[in-house]
Design a protein around this motif. Structure first.
Motif, PDB file in Angstrom:
ATOM      1  N   LEU A   1      53.415  44.641  43.323  1.00 18.45           N
ATOM      2  CA  LEU A   1      54.375  43.598  43.151  1.00 18.45           C
ATOM      3  C   LEU A   1      53.595  42.421  42.647  1.00 18.45           C
ATOM      4  N   VAL A   2      52.509  42.110  42.410  1.00 14.39           N
ATOM      5  CA  VAL A   2      51.572  40.772  41.890  1.00 14.39           C
ATOM      6  C   VAL A   2      52.379  40.231  40.757  1.00 14.39           C
ATOM      7  N   PRO A   3      52.144  41.038  39.843  1.00 15.59           N
ATOM      8  CA  PRO A   3      52.986  40.309  38.532  1.00 15.59           C
ATOM      9  C   PRO A   3      54.241  40.153  38.585  1.00 15.59           C
ATOM     10  N   LEU A   4      55.026  40.835  39.354  1.00 12.19           N
ATOM     11  CA  LEU A   4      56.514  40.409  39.390  1.00 12.19           C
ATOM     12  C   LEU A   4      56.740  39.289  40.329  1.00 12.19           C
ATOM     13  N   PHE A   5      55.678  39.027  41.373  1.00  9.28           N
ATOM     14  CA  PHE A   5      55.857  37.853  42.177  1.00  9.28           C
ATOM     15  C   PHE A   5      55.450  36.658  41.561  1.00  9.28           C
ATOM     16  N   MET A   6      54.363  36.626  40.579  1.00  9.92           N
ATOM     17  CA  MET A   6      54.109  35.559  39.697  1.00  9.92           C
ATOM     18  C   MET A   6      55.230  35.119  38.781  1.00  9.92           C
ATOM     19  N   ALA A   7      55.699  36.149  38.183  1.00 10.14           N
ATOM     20  CA  ALA A   7      56.925  35.554  37.421  1.00 10.14           C
ATOM     21  C   ALA A   7      58.043  35.202  38.143  1.00 10.14           C
ATOM     22  N   ALA A   8      58.281  35.447  39.157  1.00 11.49           N
ATOM     23  CA  ALA A   8      59.373  35.011  40.167  1.00 11.49           C
ATOM     24  C   ALA A   8      59.218  33.643  40.481  1.00 11.49           C
ATOM     25  N   ALA A   9      57.700  33.477  40.869  1.00 15.62           N
ATOM     26  CA  ALA A   9      57.666  32.086  41.167  1.00 15.62           C
ATOM     27  C   ALA A   9      57.700  31.228  40.085  1.00 15.62           C
ATOM     28  N   ALA A  10      57.133  31.487  39.053  1.00 16.68           N
ATOM     29  CA  ALA A  10      57.020  30.751  37.833  1.00 16.68           C
ATOM     30  C   ALA A  10      58.443  30.469  37.273  1.00 16.68           C
ATOM     31  N   LEU A  11      59.392  31.484  37.395  1.00 20.67           N
ATOM     32  CA  LEU A  11      60.635  31.552  36.785  1.00 20.67           C
ATOM     33  C   LEU A  11      61.622  30.641  37.584  1.00 20.67           C
ATOM     34  N   THR A  12      61.343  30.816  39.043  1.00 17.70           N
ATOM     35  CA  THR A  12      62.222  30.036  39.910  1.00 17.70           C
ATOM     36  C   THR A  12      61.890  28.592  40.163  1.00 17.70           C
ATOM     37  N   GLY A  13      60.429  28.129  39.767  1.00 16.60           N
ATOM     38  CA  GLY A  13      60.141  26.919  39.525  1.00 16.60           C
ATOM     39  C   GLY A  13      60.793  26.393  38.456  1.00 16.60           C
ATOM     40  N   THR A  14      60.805  26.924  37.343  1.00 24.69           N
ATOM     41  CA  THR A  14      61.289  26.349  35.956  1.00 24.69           C
ATOM     42  C   THR A  14      62.836  26.220  36.122  1.00 24.69           C
ATOM     43  N   ALA A  15      63.575  27.210  37.134  1.00 25.78           N
ATOM     44  CA  ALA A  15      64.859  27.106  36.885  1.00 25.78           C
ATOM     45  C   ALA A  15      65.410  25.740  38.047  1.00 25.78           C
ATOM     46  N   MET A  16      64.378  25.520  39.035  1.00 25.52           N
ATOM     47  CA  MET A  16      64.778  24.327  39.946  1.00 25.52           C
ATOM     48  C   MET A  16      64.603  23.229  39.309  1.00 25.52           C
ATOM     49  N   ALA A  17      63.408  23.038  38.324  1.00 26.59           N
ATOM     50  CA  ALA A  17      63.241  21.814  37.625  1.00 26.59           C
ATOM     51  C   ALA A  17      64.215  21.621  36.434  1.00 26.59           C
ATOM     52  N   SER A  18      65.156  22.799  36.348  1.00 24.18           N
ATOM     53  CA  SER A  18      65.851  22.468  35.301  1.00 24.18           C
ATOM     54  C   SER A  18      65.546  22.811  33.991  1.00 24.18           C
ATOM     55  N   GLY A  19      64.428  23.555  33.866  1.00 22.27           N
ATOM     56  CA  GLY A  19      63.538  24.063  32.606  1.00 22.27           C
ATOM     57  C   GLY A  19      64.256  24.824  31.827  1.00 22.27           C
ATOM     58  N   PRO A  20      63.914  25.244  30.663  1.00 19.09           N
ATOM     59  CA  PRO A  20      64.392  26.489  29.848  1.00 19.09           C
ATOM     60  C   PRO A  20      63.847  27.679  30.260  1.00 19.09           C
TER      61      PRO A  20
END
Lengths: 219, 224, 239
Positions: B174-193
């Protein structure tokens, strides 16, 4: 069949020994010392071929696992298992040589450098494969379970590599400008390592066949 | 269509059974709760960039808590040999995979919202303004998580020590999934695109690749 | 007997790793007849039944249903036409008796489900326990529920692995008379049990296995002689 494998293994070992001697000679006496990294750069001639050999062996295990699932022939399972075991040795070489290089290039044993990190993840993934093998010795389901794990693990490799490349900044020299003698040396050492890996693999398969033969001899 | 129908029947059974058993989902909800509390003591998050560091932390908890539930999804079928009964009752074993997959996905979704709520309320993470993009990201991540979690649960259910082996096999995959999840969740919380992010492409690729692979491999995982 | 037997097993072998559990076992079973499978421990009886239930793949050999080989593509389809019962109950402890039957009836896609379930509950004396959780029923009741579940799909082939295990006197008697009645319903029945006493009067055909090999296959002798034949074929190993 086992006898044939033994012959191939002997041939591979002998030629691997010869080629490695030649490759080592080339590394130390033919290839020039790289200007910025000095002598430590020579690790590169074994580091990169080990990485290629590791991928090759894992690919072999992937293909053999698919063959095993679709036919149920246990010979395929032996190749798949041996592929992972030998592949793990190669991955270990990559990690150790990478760390040694890191020590001389950046002064630290471990940096979270993308390609090295992806080999670390690879190492952990296939460690779980070996764990299943070790815990399930003698269980008739083990070959099938490990085949499935090997397939999924290999499918994951490109995704891991991409993800890790995006995560950190690239420390690896993206493209190293190689002088012709360097190229020649790398080519030679690649063949040497590939043969070494092949001989390890063949010996591993041979010992599996032999163990099976003796067991069938006295039930 | 027969496949989908059988899958929905299995899904319905799972929901009813889990609602009565309670042990798996209570264990993982409780684990998430205590983890959030313990993280408060172990990390000083004041002044940290919560959208970046917080999201990795959130996914770490989901990764661990989720496997408490999903690992059990086939192990519990061993109690009375019901897995064999399931295999005999459906003409395509893919229906069992799909039904269990949907049940795990439903659970992971509820766990995700529970954790978002807790992290917003207790750790002051900026979740409230980004609920919609977060739901989008969580659904995609959980879809990928559930494929591998379901298939590997079936694969290991009969092994001795499967409770120990399960996370060891699952997490590295699940490593790649986890990294994508963390990155995208961060972007979403920061209201990024979100759209156009390479992580989103990786996530969708992971979802499709492993859904198909797990569906195909399930038959081998199920039979002896 | 018809030209094509209902179920035919041709030279089925199965090895686990290097140990072989079955070696070239061949026999056939007809509808309306009960086949008793006997053999000492480790003879491969359970393996054979799991292979016939299409839950384990044979290493070699084929199984034919009405002359049609069970190929990989059709395994799932054939599976839904058989009923398999082992010492395990195949019941969900956290679903009620009725919910268990409803769930499996829905999966098998049985027409007129409600009526069928009510009928089976009556037949197996479960009517007063319908809303109890299966895990809370007594062992005898669970076994009955398990049998009711088996008959939901009206299977043509019944595979019973040690069904008498864990049953009290009364339930064993019920099961025996029930198995006797099966001949009338025109089903092929394969039965493994080490309690020959329970099974001898219901056996039409007899298959004796020892160490993975067929020692005898044919019509069962009169019930008193089964054990003699068994000892003769297996060199006196206990069943």
């Amino acid at each position: 069949m086992a006898e044939k494998i033994r012959k191939c293994a002997v041939a591979a070992t002998l030629s691997a020994a010869l080629l490695n001697a030649a490759a080592l000679a080339a590394v130390f006496f033919y290839a020039p010392v790289e200007a910025s990294m000095g002598e430590a750069q020579k690790i590169f001639y074994y580091h990169v071929p080990c990485a290629i050999a590791a991928y090759g062996l894992l690919l072999l295990s992937f293909v053999m696992s698919i063959a095993f699932l679709s036919t149920g022939q246990k010979e395929y399972d032996e190749w798949a298992f041996s592929g992972v075991e030998t592949g793990m040795v190669m991955i270990a070489c990559v990690l150790v040589s990478g760390a040694t290089w890191g020590r001389s290039a950046w002064g630290k044993w471990w940096v979270w450098e993308p390609r090295l990190t992806s080999f670390l993840i690879l190492f952990m993934t296939y460690l779980s494969y070996l764990l299943i093998r070790a815990l399930g010795t003698g269980d008739p389901r083990t070959p099938k379970i490990s085949a499935v794990v090997s397939i999924v693990a290999f499918l994951n490799v490109p995704l891991v590599n991409r993800a890790i490349a995006w995560w950190g900044s690239a420390v690896h020299p993206a493209r190293i400008g190689l002088e012709p003698p360097m190229k020649h040396t790398l080519l030679l050492s690649s063949f040497a390592v590939a043969l070494m890996a092949a001989s390890l693999l063949l010996w591993r398969v041979f010992s599996a066949r032999k163990a099976e033969g003796t067991e069938e001899g006295n039930p | 269509m027969r496949l989908l129908r059988s899958a929905l029947i299995v899904f319905g059974k799972e929901i009813r059974e889990e609602a009565r058993r309670k042990e798996s989902f209570l264990a993982s909800f409780f684990f998430s709760f205590i983890s959030i509390v313990l993280f408060h003591f172990s990390l000083d998050l004041t002044g940290a960039d919560l959208s970046r560091e917080g999201s990795g932390l959130l996914w770490l908890i989901i990764l661990f808590a989720g496997s408490l539930f999903t690992g059990n999804s086939f192990r519990k079928e061993e109690e009375n040999g019901t897995f064999q009964a399931l295999l005999l009752a459906v003409s395509d074993s893919g229906a069992i995979f799909l039904g269990k997959y949907l049940a795990n996905l439903a659970f992971m979704t509820s766990l995700g919202f529970f954790l978002l709520f807790l992290s917003g309320a207790l750790l002051n993470m900026p979740v409230w303004n980004a609920l919609l993009p977060l739901a989008f990201v969580f659904t995609l991540v959980n879809a990928g998580y559930s494929s591998l979690a379901t298939m590997i649960s079936a694969l290991l259910s009969k092994e001795k020590g499967s409770a120990l082996l399960y996370p060891l096999v699952l997490y590295p995959l699940l490593v790649p999934l986890f990294m994508a999840a963390a990155a995208l969740t961060g972007t979403a919380m920061a209201s990024g695109p979100l759209l156009g992010s390479p992580w989103l492409r990786l996530l969708v690729l992971f979802d499709i690749l492993f859904f198909v692979a797990c569906m195909l491999l399930f038959e081998y995982a199920a039979e002896e | 007997m018809g030209a094509v037997p209902f179920l035919e097993v041709r030279e089925v072998s199965r090895s686990y790793g290097r140990a072989s559990a079955l070696e070239k076992v061949s026999f056939f079973a007809e509808k309306g007849r009960n086949t008793l499978v006997l053999g000492p421990n480790g003879a491969g009886k359970s393996t054979l039944l799991r292979i016939l239930a299409l839950l384990t793949r044979p290493s070699s050999g084929i199984i034919l249903w009405e002359g049609e080989p069970v190929c990989a593509k059709k395994r799932g389809e054939f599976r839904t036409r058989l009923g398999y019962l082992s010492h395990q109950l195949f019941l969900y402890n956290h679903l009620s008796a009725e919910e268990n039957l409803e769930f499996f009836a829905a999966l098998y896609d049985i027409p007129a489900r409600e009526q069928k379930i009510v009928g089976l509950m009556e037949q197996f004396g479960l009517a007063s326990h319908r809303s109890k959780l299966a895990g809370e029923l007594s062992r005898g009741m669970q076994q009955r529920l398990s049998l009711a579940r088996l008959f939901l799909s009206d299977p043509e082939l019944l595979i019973l692995d040690e069904p008498f295990t864990g049953l009290d006197e009364e339930s064993s008697e019920a099961l025996r008379s029930f198995l006797l009645s099966l001949r009338r319903f025109n089903k092929a029945v394969l039965l493994v049990t080490h309690e020959v006493r329970e099974a001898r009067e219901i056996a039409d055909d007899l298959l004796i296995l020892d160490r993975g090999r067929t020692r005898y296959f044919g019509e069962a002798p009169p019930s008193g002689k089964i054990m003699d034949l068994y000892h003769e074929k297996t060199e006196g190993s206990p069943p």
